[in-house]
Design a protein around this motif. Structure first.
Motif, PDB file in Angstrom:
ATOM      1  N   ILE A 291      47.814  41.667  -7.707  1.00  0.00           N
ATOM      2  CA  ILE A 291      46.796  41.599  -8.757  1.00  0.00           C
ATOM      3  C   ILE A 291      47.480  41.646 -10.123  1.00  0.00           C
ATOM      4  CG2 ILE A 291      44.690  42.667  -9.655  1.00  0.00           C
ATOM      5  CD1 ILE A 291      44.849  44.332  -6.917  1.00  0.00           C
ATOM      6  N   LEU A 292      47.024  40.762 -10.941  1.00  0.00           N
ATOM      7  CA  LEU A 292      47.522  40.774 -12.324  1.00  0.00           C
ATOM      8  C   LEU A 292      46.670  41.765 -13.095  1.00  0.00           C
ATOM      9  CD1 LEU A 292      49.099  39.509 -14.713  1.00  0.00           C
ATOM     10  CD2 LEU A 292      47.258  37.853 -14.878  1.00  0.00           C
ATOM     11  N   PHE A 293      47.298  42.733 -13.716  1.00  0.00           N
ATOM     12  CA  PHE A 293      46.425  43.639 -14.464  1.00  0.00           C
ATOM     13  C   PHE A 293      46.842  43.842 -15.922  1.00  0.00           C
ATOM     14  CE2 PHE A 293      49.530  46.794 -13.542  1.00  0.00           C
ATOM     15  CZ  PHE A 293      49.327  47.850 -14.415  1.00  0.00           C
ATOM     16  N   ARG A 294      48.020  43.429 -16.271  1.00  0.00           N
ATOM     17  CA  ARG A 294      48.326  43.480 -17.702  1.00  0.00           C
ATOM     18  C   ARG A 294      48.998  42.175 -18.102  1.00  0.00           C
ATOM     19  NH1 ARG A 294      51.618  48.335 -18.625  1.00  0.00           N
ATOM     20  NH2 ARG A 294      49.761  49.492 -18.109  1.00  0.00           N
ATOM     21  N   TRP A 295      48.572  41.641 -19.201  1.00  0.00           N
ATOM     22  CA  TRP A 295      49.083  40.330 -19.578  1.00  0.00           C
ATOM     23  C   TRP A 295      49.378  40.296 -21.084  1.00  0.00           C
ATOM     24  CZ3 TRP A 295      45.681  35.282 -19.795  1.00  0.00           C
ATOM     25  CH2 TRP A 295      46.516  34.189 -20.113  1.00  0.00           C
ATOM     26  N   HIS A 296      50.662  40.089 -21.389  1.00  0.00           N
ATOM     27  CA  HIS A 296      51.016  39.867 -22.800  1.00  0.00           C
ATOM     28  C   HIS A 296      51.195  38.377 -22.989  1.00  0.00           C
ATOM     29  CE1 HIS A 296      51.767  44.135 -23.460  1.00  0.00           C
ATOM     30  NE2 HIS A 296      52.346  44.141 -22.285  1.00  0.00           N
ATOM     31  N   ALA A 297      50.258  37.817 -23.662  1.00  0.00           N
ATOM     32  CA  ALA A 297      50.360  36.377 -23.886  1.00  0.00           C
ATOM     33  C   ALA A 297      50.921  36.127 -25.279  1.00  0.00           C
ATOM     34  CB  ALA A 297      48.994  35.735 -23.733  1.00  0.00           C
ATOM     35  N   VAL A 298      51.473  34.975 -25.463  1.00  0.00           N
ATOM     36  CA  VAL A 298      52.003  34.612 -26.779  1.00  0.00           C
ATOM     37  C   VAL A 298      51.421  33.277 -27.177  1.00  0.00           C
ATOM     38  CG1 VAL A 298      54.069  34.132 -28.109  1.00  0.00           C
ATOM     39  CG2 VAL A 298      54.139  35.829 -26.292  1.00  0.00           C
ATOM     40  N   ALA A 299      50.958  33.201 -28.397  1.00  0.00           N
ATOM     41  CA  ALA A 299      50.447  31.938 -28.896  1.00  0.00           C
ATOM     42  C   ALA A 299      50.988  31.724 -30.281  1.00  0.00           C
ATOM     43  CB  ALA A 299      48.925  31.977 -28.938  1.00  0.00           C
TER      44      ALA A 299
END
Lengths: 82, 817
Positions: free
Chosen positions: A2-10
């Motif tokens: 399960i993915l539970f933390r996501w640091h995305a970059v834009a």
């Protein structure tokens, strides 16, 4: 799994039709000739005619054109959009 | 002795005299004349009767007293005293009347007196007691002088002295072959002469005071004695020669470590000085001898001993020579003597010393020996050679550090260490000499730029390591210190843009992955760079920090926003870094097909962001995203820290047991090369969440992958490391180089610089040939760049109509206003 933390970059860029400012001919992702840093420090501004310029560039233009300034691109009366 | 008696007489006469003198001042002239006349008369009588008991001139009271205290053998002192005590002569007002007829001298007066004096002088020379009272002898001379027989007397005394001195020196001829014995004989002879001459002068003091003074071209008795001694010393040249040789031999023996009689040396050299032949007869051969001695010794020692010992020896030698000057040589000899020793021991061997020992001393950090070397070289003005040796040492050693590609990893720390040791040596051994400081700087600048951009890259990397989290054991102060030191190296870099590019890339990574050890340290580094290179240099770096702060605020307000609350599916904690394109390094766009869920997240965020900031475009940098996964393995729950790509791949395995490479590629849409690396990191690295079939290091097209059921790990949280691009840092380096000529909207600094330089040159020249333009560009641009790149920039400027090619000659450019 399960993915539970996501640091995305834009990354953001100006959303203008042209690549470059119609006044200073510098890239919108760059900055106007008076500035050193692109981005928030040298923002773009749109006119009612939907033409975009560096804020600093168009302000200079508008202030030099009295009483009424026109869009340097389409010669319509210059109104700030919004 | 008649001393007490005489004293009373003179005393009384004196008191009489002075009291009468006092009276004279108040009384009439006649009265004073009387008393004065009496005095004179008295005196006169005395001269008439030399046989009388001595009665002194009333003015000689002080002489009497001196005689009493010093014994009669110290007429020199008495002489002085007497001079002081001479009473003012009230002569002008005196009228002297001769009462009786002029008294006459006995006809044999001169001869008799001389005979007495002669026998006395003889006795003095022969060191025999003389019957005649010294007092009487003195009076005798006095009388002769008063009767104007001084000239004669002088000649007679001179003749007498000459005879004796000549005899004395002659007696030395052929004396003992042993030099020390001979020297002491000479010393004895000289001492005797001095004593004797003093005595004679004492007796004939009056002669010295009157006749000698009044007659030009006559030497005083003392000088006469010296002159005679000198004359006979040089006429018996064997004596002189033997003396000088003896002295030289003795000094040489002392140099060789024997104990010698320094008093003897001192006395004899004083003799030479007194005779005025020190420079000619002694100093010249002495210096020659010294020169020879040290020339030989320098040669020998240079071969025998190593440099530090040699330098110590030289130091000791110079000190000894200095001592020698204090102890027995004449002061005037010091300068030439030390100079001679320095020349022979140091100056001649400068280059040999440097060749033989400098590197060794530097390598061994022997600050004390180096200091000695510095001080000694300073004495002979050889610092320039030392400086050059230092420069070439730094270059040589540094070359080893910089050029060894295998040691790239340690290059920066080695350089820092090297610099630190040089600084210590500079401070402790070279007395912070400014020229040396510049030498170190120059040499370092040369070193750092030996390998184009590599050191710049490594310095950036070194900083990255220091500023990265997990650098335990270093305090903030230590970190600050290290940063300062690195900055010193940074100063030497010519391609500062290259450094900036690498530093930026590393900084971006630290900021985006939250790996920075301390934001304070980061900011302090930025401010250091700012003071070093100006705000232009750090603007963008600072912009990156701003973006990070701003992103935090955006995330906060996103969480609070209605969009997030209403539309966002729960379960994933999402945070977004929004980057301003111009500040950050450019990242190549990477496609990936995200799971539907994630797309929803992205769309909602995008909607929120664009509603907040109009007129913008948002692009997802998927290659930079990273995630935390909770995974349930049969053997335990784990938390995996992985990249977004790794996540996307792993998520596929939620619905399938086994997937082929083709399947994964089709499902994720990740670019081939990137996908291979991702799979490699998951199945072939340290942490194997997947299993590859068949096993192997490389990912092939036909491979397939299964979920690793048997995965275990000691820790709960696991980071799955990504395989770095190209496998090594050299690749990144290459990547950077390739990125120079590429069309990039944000414009990496070198491009802008190149364009600006071209336009600047063309604006002033208007018309310029290609070759000249290129030459001028290389002069103006401080960073390394390939001619091919320049050509591309020129082409680009032609396209943008800044320039045009001349219509007749394509090799010439015209500037278009």
């Amino acid at each position: 799994m399960i993915l539970f933390r996501w640091h995305a970059v834009a990354s953001w860029t100006w959303d203008a039709q042209d690549e470059t400012c119609g006044i200073c001919r510098m890239a919108f992702d760059g900055c106007c000739p008076d500035c050193k840093l692109p981005g928030d420090d040298c923002p773009l501004i749109w006119g009612a005619c939907n033409h975009a310029f560096h804020l600093h560039c168009i302000l200079k233009w508008v202030n030099s054109q009295t009483p009424q300034a026109h869009c340097p691109m389409c010669r319509r009366e210059w109104q700030f959009k919004g | 002795m008649s001393l007490p008696n005489k004293r009373t007489i003179s005393n009384t006469s004196n008191t009489n005299h002075t009291s009468s003198m006092k009276k004279a001042k108040s009384q009439t002239v006649a009265c004073s004349v009387d008393s004065a006349k009496n005095g004179l008369h008295h005196d006169f009588n005395n001269t008439n009767n030399p046989d009388n008991d001595v009665v002194f001139d009333p003015s000689s009271l002080s002489l009497d007293e001196d005689l009493k205290t010093d014994d009669s053998r110290a007429p020199a002192a008495a002489n002085l005293g007497r001079k002081k005590a001479q009473p003012p002569q009230p002569a002008k007002k005196l009228v002297i009347k001769l009462v009786k007829g002029k008294p006459t001298l006995p006809s044999n007066f001169e001869e008799d007196t001389w005979a007495k004096l002669k026998s006395a002088i003889k006795a003095i020379f022969l060191k025999q007691p003389d019957s005649c009272d010294l007092e009487k002898l003195y009076q005798a001379v006095n009388d002769l002088c008063l009767h104007k027989m001084g000239g004669n007397l002088y000649q007679r005394i001179e003749k007498e002295c000459e005879a004796h001195i000549s005899a004395a020196l002659q007696s030395l001829v052929g004396q003992s072959p042993d030099l020390v014995v001979f020297l002491s004989l000479v010393e004895r002879c000289w001492q005797d002469l001095c004593d004797q001459m003093l005595m004679i002068r004492g007796i004939a003091l009056y002669l010295d005071r009157t006749y000698v003074k009044q007659t030009p071209n006559v030497r005083s008795l003392w000088d006469m004695g010296l002159q005679l001694f000198r004359k006979y010393l040089s006429s018996y040249s064997e004596v002189e020669h033997k003396t000088v040789t003896g002295l030289l031999r003795m000094i040489e023996r002392e140099r060789l470590g024997e104990a010698v009689d320094r008093t003897l040396l001192n006395h004899l050299l004083k003799m030479f000085t007194a005779l005025g032949i020190y420079t000619e007869s002694f100093e010249k051969p002495f210096l020659e001898c010294t020169s020879e001695f040290y020339a030989a010794e320098g040669m020998k020692y240079m071969q025998q001993s190593d440099v530090p010992d040699y330098l110590k020896h030289v130091e000791i030698r110079l000190h000894e020579e200095h001592e020698r000057c204090v102890l027995y040589l004449d002061v005037s000899t010091r300068k030439p003597l030390i100079a001679t020793a320095e020349r022979q021991l140091l100056e001649r061997h400068i280059s040999a010393i440097l060749d033989k020992g400098f590197t060794m001393l530097m390598d061994g950090h022997r600050t004390e020996d180096l200091q000695r070397m510095y001080v000694l070289f300073l004495r002979v003005n050889a610092l320039e050679s030392l400086r050059q040796a230092l420069a070439s040492y730094i270059r040589r050693t540094g070359h080893g550090i910089v050029m060894d590609e295998e040691k790239d990893k340690d290059m920066v720390s080695s350089l820092l260490e090297f610099k630190a040791s040089l600084d210590t040596i500079w401070e402790e051994s070279f007395y912070k000499n400014e020229g040396f400081c510049n030498t170190i700087k120059d040499a370092f600048e040369h070193l750092i730029n030996l390998r184009q951009n590599r050191p710049a890259e490594l310095i950036a990397k070194f900083l990255d390591e220091k500023l990265r989290a997990g650098n335990k054991g270093t305090s903030e102060e230590e970190l600050e210190g290290t940063l300062d030191k690195v900055l010193v190296l940074f100063r030497f870099i010519q391609g500062k843009d290259v450094f900036e590019a690498f530093y930026k890339k590393d900084l971006a990574k630290r900021l985006l992955l939250g790996k920075s050890a301390s934001i304070d340290a980061e900011k302090s580094m930025i401010s250091k760079l700012k003071t070093e290179c100006g705000s232009q240099f750090t603007n963008k770096l600072e912009g990156m920090f701003k973006d990070i702060e701003l992103s935090k605020e955006i995330n906060e307000s996103f969480k609070q926003s209605s969009q997030a609350r209403t539309k966002l599916p729960s379960g994933i904690e999402m945070s977004v870094h929004v980057l301003t394109t111009g500040y950050w390094p450019t990242y190549p766009p990477m496609d990936v097909r995200l799971p539907h869920e994630l797309n929803v997240y992205q769309d909602i965020f995008k909607e929120f962001y664009l509603s907040k900031y109009s007129g913008r475009r948002l692009m997802w940098q998927n290659s930079l995203g990273h995630c935390v996964l909770k995974a349930e393995f049969p053997k335990g729950k784990k938390e995996l820290a992985v990249s977004l790509f790794q996540t996307v791949v792993l998520m596929l395995f939620n619905d399938a047991q086994k997937l082929s490479f083709q399947d994964i590629r089709d499902a994720t849409g990740i670019e081939d090369k990137e996908l291979r690396r991702t799979l490699q990191s998951l199945a072939c690295g340290k942490v194997r969440v997947l299993q590859k079939l068949p096993k192997g290091r490389e990912v092939e097209d036909d491979d397939s992958f299964v979920f690793n059921e048997g995965f275990t790990a000691p820790l709960y949280r696991i980071k799955v490391n990504a395989i770095p691009d190209e496998g090594n840092s050299g690749g990144e380096h290459k990547h950077y180089r390739e990125s120079i000529p590429g069309p990039s909207i944000s414009g990496s600094p070198p491009l802008l610089h190149v364009d600006a330089a071209i336009v600047r040159i063309m604006k002033t020249r208007k018309v310029l040939s290609h070759t000249l333009l290129i030459t001028e560009l290389f002069q103006q641009l401080k960073f390394p760049i390939k001619p091919a790149d320049l050509k591309k920039r020129i082409e680009s400027l032609i396209d943008r109509e800044y320039l045009e090619r001349d219509k007749n000659n394509p090799q010439i450019y015209n500037y278009l206003a």
